[in-house]
Enzyme design. Structure first.
Site, PDB file in Angstrom:
ATOM      1  N   LYS A   1     -39.990  21.859 -78.371  1.00  0.00           N
ATOM      2  CA  LYS A   1     -38.818  22.731 -78.371  1.00  0.00           C
ATOM      3  C   LYS A   1     -38.012  22.410 -79.620  1.00  0.00           C
ATOM      4  O   LYS A   1     -38.131  21.308 -80.166  1.00  0.00           O
ATOM      5  CB  LYS A   1     -37.974  22.435 -77.117  1.00  0.00           C
ATOM      6  CG  LYS A   1     -37.082  23.557 -76.697  1.00  0.00           C
ATOM      7  CD  LYS A   1     -37.747  24.509 -75.728  1.00  0.00           C
ATOM      8  CE  LYS A   1     -36.815  25.637 -75.343  1.00  0.00           C
ATOM      9  NZ  LYS A   1     -37.380  26.522 -74.334  1.00  0.00           N
TER      10      LYS A   1
ATOM     11  N   TYR B   1     -36.013  43.939 -63.426  1.00  0.00           N
ATOM     12  CA  TYR B   1     -36.343  45.355 -63.291  1.00  0.00           C
ATOM     13  C   TYR B   1     -37.839  45.561 -63.008  1.00  0.00           C
ATOM     14  O   TYR B   1     -38.223  46.281 -62.087  1.00  0.00           O
ATOM     15  CB  TYR B   1     -35.929  46.124 -64.557  1.00  0.00           C
ATOM     16  CG  TYR B   1     -36.381  47.563 -64.517  1.00  0.00           C
ATOM     17  CD1 TYR B   1     -35.661  48.507 -63.793  1.00  0.00           C
ATOM     18  CD2 TYR B   1     -37.565  47.959 -65.154  1.00  0.00           C
ATOM     19  CE1 TYR B   1     -36.093  49.823 -63.710  1.00  0.00           C
ATOM     20  CE2 TYR B   1     -38.002  49.265 -65.072  1.00  0.00           C
ATOM     21  CZ  TYR B   1     -37.266  50.195 -64.358  1.00  0.00           C
ATOM     22  OH  TYR B   1     -37.700  51.485 -64.266  1.00  0.00           O
TER      23      TYR B   1
ATOM     24  N   GLY C   1     -32.322  42.447 -65.014  1.00  0.00           N
ATOM     25  CA  GLY C   1     -32.523  42.573 -66.451  1.00  0.00           C
ATOM     26  C   GLY C   1     -33.979  42.842 -66.780  1.00  0.00           C
ATOM     27  O   GLY C   1     -34.687  43.535 -66.036  1.00  0.00           O
ATOM     28  N   HIS C   2     -34.442  42.267 -67.868  1.00  0.00           N
ATOM     29  CA  HIS C   2     -35.810  42.528 -68.319  1.00  0.00           C
ATOM     30  C   HIS C   2     -36.838  42.206 -67.242  1.00  0.00           C
ATOM     31  O   HIS C   2     -37.674  43.034 -66.912  1.00  0.00           O
ATOM     32  CB  HIS C   2     -36.097  41.711 -69.586  1.00  0.00           C
ATOM     33  CG  HIS C   2     -35.392  42.254 -70.785  1.00  0.00           C
ATOM     34  ND1 HIS C   2     -34.116  41.877 -71.123  1.00  0.00           N
ATOM     35  CD2 HIS C   2     -35.781  43.165 -71.700  1.00  0.00           C
ATOM     36  CE1 HIS C   2     -33.760  42.532 -72.205  1.00  0.00           C
ATOM     37  NE2 HIS C   2     -34.738  43.333 -72.581  1.00  0.00           N
ATOM     38  N   VAL C   3     -36.764  40.989 -66.691  1.00  0.00           N
ATOM     39  CA  VAL C   3     -37.763  40.597 -65.692  1.00  0.00           C
ATOM     40  C   VAL C   3     -37.452  41.243 -64.342  1.00  0.00           C
ATOM     41  O   VAL C   3     -38.336  41.798 -63.686  1.00  0.00           O
ATOM     42  CB  VAL C   3     -37.816  39.056 -65.538  1.00  0.00           C
ATOM     43  CG1 VAL C   3     -38.871  38.667 -64.513  1.00  0.00           C
ATOM     44  CG2 VAL C   3     -38.101  38.377 -66.870  1.00  0.00           C
TER      45      VAL C   3
ATOM     46  N   GLY D   1     -30.130  39.718 -60.367  1.00  0.00           N
ATOM     47  CA  GLY D   1     -30.428  39.928 -61.786  1.00  0.00           C
ATOM     48  C   GLY D   1     -31.483  41.002 -61.962  1.00  0.00           C
ATOM     49  O   GLY D   1     -32.624  40.857 -61.523  1.00  0.00           O
TER      50      GLY D   1
HETATM   51  P1  NAD Z   1     -31.917  39.406 -68.995  1.00  0.00           P
HETATM   52  O1  NAD Z   1     -30.770  38.869 -69.783  1.00  0.00           O
HETATM   53  O2  NAD Z   1     -32.645  40.599 -69.480  1.00  0.00           O
HETATM   54  O3  NAD Z   1     -31.439  39.708 -67.508  1.00  0.00           O
HETATM   55  C1  NAD Z   1     -30.568  38.915 -66.790  1.00  0.00           C
HETATM   56  C2  NAD Z   1     -29.794  39.833 -65.853  1.00  0.00           C
HETATM   57  O4  NAD Z   1     -28.996  39.010 -65.007  1.00  0.00           O
HETATM   58  C3  NAD Z   1     -28.839  40.770 -66.585  1.00  0.00           C
HETATM   59  O5  NAD Z   1     -29.023  42.083 -66.106  1.00  0.00           O
HETATM   60  C4  NAD Z   1     -27.453  40.212 -66.254  1.00  0.00           C
HETATM   61  O6  NAD Z   1     -26.465  41.223 -66.191  1.00  0.00           O
HETATM   62  C5  NAD Z   1     -27.713  39.589 -64.906  1.00  0.00           C
HETATM   63  N1  NAD Z   1     -26.751  38.541 -64.541  1.00  0.00           N
HETATM   64  C6  NAD Z   1     -26.191  37.601 -65.325  1.00  0.00           C
HETATM   65  N2  NAD Z   1     -25.374  36.817 -64.600  1.00  0.00           N
HETATM   66  C7  NAD Z   1     -25.414  37.277 -63.339  1.00  0.00           C
HETATM   67  C8  NAD Z   1     -24.778  36.903 -62.133  1.00  0.00           C
HETATM   68  N3  NAD Z   1     -23.907  35.890 -62.088  1.00  0.00           N
HETATM   69  N4  NAD Z   1     -25.077  37.580 -61.007  1.00  0.00           N
HETATM   70  C9  NAD Z   1     -25.934  38.620 -61.031  1.00  0.00           C
HETATM   71  N5  NAD Z   1     -26.573  39.029 -62.150  1.00  0.00           N
HETATM   72  C10 NAD Z   1     -26.310  38.380 -63.286  1.00  0.00           C
HETATM   73  O7  NAD Z   1     -32.902  38.149 -68.801  1.00  0.00           O
HETATM   74  P2  NAD Z   1     -34.434  38.192 -68.375  1.00  0.00           P
HETATM   75  O8  NAD Z   1     -35.279  38.168 -69.604  1.00  0.00           O
HETATM   76  O9  NAD Z   1     -34.649  39.247 -67.358  1.00  0.00           O
HETATM   77  O10 NAD Z   1     -34.594  36.755 -67.712  1.00  0.00           O
HETATM   78  C11 NAD Z   1     -34.080  36.483 -66.422  1.00  0.00           C
HETATM   79  C12 NAD Z   1     -34.280  35.005 -66.091  1.00  0.00           C
HETATM   80  O11 NAD Z   1     -35.657  34.678 -66.158  1.00  0.00           O
HETATM   81  C13 NAD Z   1     -33.583  34.042 -67.056  1.00  0.00           C
HETATM   82  O12 NAD Z   1     -33.183  32.903 -66.342  1.00  0.00           O
HETATM   83  C14 NAD Z   1     -34.684  33.680 -68.024  1.00  0.00           C
HETATM   84  O13 NAD Z   1     -34.458  32.404 -68.622  1.00  0.00           O
HETATM   85  C15 NAD Z   1     -35.873  33.627 -67.094  1.00  0.00           C
HETATM   86  N6  NAD Z   1     -37.162  33.851 -67.770  1.00  0.00           N
HETATM   87  C16 NAD Z   1     -37.403  35.011 -68.436  1.00  0.00           C
HETATM   88  C17 NAD Z   1     -38.621  35.206 -69.042  1.00  0.00           C
HETATM   89  C18 NAD Z   1     -38.934  36.500 -69.757  1.00  0.00           C
HETATM   90  O14 NAD Z   1     -40.111  36.760 -70.012  1.00  0.00           O
HETATM   91  N7  NAD Z   1     -37.961  37.320 -70.074  1.00  0.00           N
HETATM   92  C19 NAD Z   1     -39.616  34.212 -68.984  1.00  0.00           C
HETATM   93  C20 NAD Z   1     -39.354  33.030 -68.295  1.00  0.00           C
HETATM   94  C21 NAD Z   1     -38.111  32.868 -67.692  1.00  0.00           C
END
Ligand code: NAD
Length: 369
Positions: free
Chosen positions: A81, A187, A183-185, A181
């Site tokens: 990292k 949804y 967001g990306h994942v 949540g």
């Molecule tokens: P993202 O930022 O696209 O989505 C996060 C969502 O959570 C957002 O819509 C945000 O508005 C919402 N949010 C934030 N605080 C909140 C709260 N207190 N209550 C309710 N909703 C809240 O992130 P992502 O890429 O979807 O990732 C989500 C989680 O998964 C993160 O913890 C990330 O570290 C982990 N993760 C993601 C990936 C990936 O491929 N994107 C891979 C491994 C781990």
């Protein structure tokens, strides 16, 4: 205060490198925890740490986590990292990231970087101008692009393994899933769950995202403070970490916790044990969300999304093995997954040593001719 060497030896880190470039203001640390299985891969976090010690502690902790994540996912990658000590809102520019890229190139492939909290695909494209040891590049530039669909598929498959353990069936039809949540994942996960006929209860602080999921999938919305106590079978945290804690666990009616968020347990030992006591099956976060790492790993081999998705499907089998081991040994699931990761590293280490011994014997024989 422990010395840097003491800190490295405590969790067996192989290498820590400090980078400084006065012109661009770059101050960065790369930590390589373990390269037994392959080059150390892990994102570059940009954060305004208030001291070098805090940055060092963070990068040591995060790099070790990557070793376990890659090992249990069956990838030929080590754990690493990096952190850049700066404010991502004010300090980003091409010169800084290119300086970082030049330093990463100097490590000759022992460390491969990627985006992380505070860094973006654009930043990594600057890094790529100076080094090939970077992943998470856009599809347009031949990279793997957004990892979220792969992460979501892996999370969905890991959830199925938990459902099979608890309900004796793989099907999620009719089960109630609370998703925090969207967001990306979140949804993409909701889409898989909806396709299979699960009942969805959702929350997000972003009302637009809630609206979209309610309209598209008929999900039921609950307020933020209600998501921990809803009457649901499964909790899928997909927002932030530390949401499994002293305050939330007593509210849980869930039988399963399976979501993509990182560092879900506020205190791994304490809250891992509390979940066991409540008979809640917990899919270790770093295992169930390893689709993102699987995705960038595939980028190194020439990206093909079909292949990445099919590998992420395998998270089902991995979670199954972890749950069985945890049950058999009566240990928390995160302990079981750590054990599996360590076992894999030890076994591969033994094979590698055997190869070295064998080739040394062959060399000796050749020399005796
Ligand atoms: P993202 O930022 O696209 O989505 C996060 C969502 O959570 C957002 O819509 C945000 O508005 C919402 N949010 C934030 N605080 C909140 C709260 N207190 N209550 C309710 N909703 C809240 O992130 P992502 O890429 O979807 O990732 C989500 C989680 O998964 C993160 O913890 C990330 O570290 C982990 N993760 C993601 C990936 C990936 O491929 N994107 C891979 C491994 C781990």
């Amino acid at each position: 205060m422990m010395s840097t060497f003491d800190l490295m030896e405590e969790k067996e880190h192989e290498e820590v490198v400090f980078f400084s470039d006065k012109k661009s203001g770059l101050r960065a640390i790369v930590a390589i925890h373990n390269t037994m299985l392959g080059p150390a891969l892990g994102g570059c976090r940009m954060y305004p740490y208030t001291s070098t010690e805090l940055a060092l502690t963070d990068v040591l902790r995060l790099s070790r986590g990557m070793t376990y994540k890659a090992a249990v996912a069956g990838l030929n990658l080590g754990g690493g990292k990096s952190v850049i000590i700066a404010d991502p809102k004010t300090s980003k520019n091409e010169i800084l990231f290119r300086a970082f890229g030049r330093f990463v190139q100097g490590l000759g492939g022992r460390y491969i970087t990627a985006e992380d909290v505070g860094t973006s695909v654009t930043d990594m494209e600057w890094v790529r101008m100076e080094t090939k040891y970077v992943t998470g590049i856009s599809r347009a530039l031949g990279g793997s692009g957004d990892p979220s669909p792969v992460t979501a598929l892996g999370t969905y498959r890991g959830m199925k393994a938990c459902v099979e353990k608890v309900f004796g069936t793989q099907s999620l039809k009719g089960l109630r899933v609370a998703i925090q949540g969207l967001g990306h994942v979140g949804y993409y996960l909701v889409r898989h769950l909806h396709d299979e006929g699960a009942k969805l209860i959702v929350n997000d602080i972003d009302s637009e995202r809630v609206k979209k999921v309610v309209n598209e999938f008929g999900a039921e919305y609950v307020d933020a403070d209600k998501i921990y106590s809803v009457d649901a079978d499964i909790f899928a945290p997909c927002a932030m970490g530390a949401i499994v804690n002293d305050q939330t666990i007593p509210q849980f009616k869930f039988k399963i916790i399976a979501g993509a968020a990182n560092n879900q347990l506020a205190d791994e030992a304490k809250h891992g044990k509390m979940l066991v006591d409540k008979k809640i099956v917990y899919a270790p976060d770093y295992v169930i969300n390893s689709g993102g790492l699987i995705n960038v790993y595939n980028e190194l081999e020439g990206y093909n999304q079909e292949k990445a998705l099919s590998q992420a499907k395998g998270i089902y089998e991995i979670v199954k093995i972890i749950l069985d081991l945890a049950e058999k040994e009566n240990i928390p699931t995160y302990v079981a997954s750590n054990r599996i990761a360590e076992e894999r590293m030890n076994n591969i280490g033994r094979i590698k040593q055997t190869y070295v011994r064998k080739s040394e014997t062959v060399m000796r024989r050749l020399e005796s001719f």
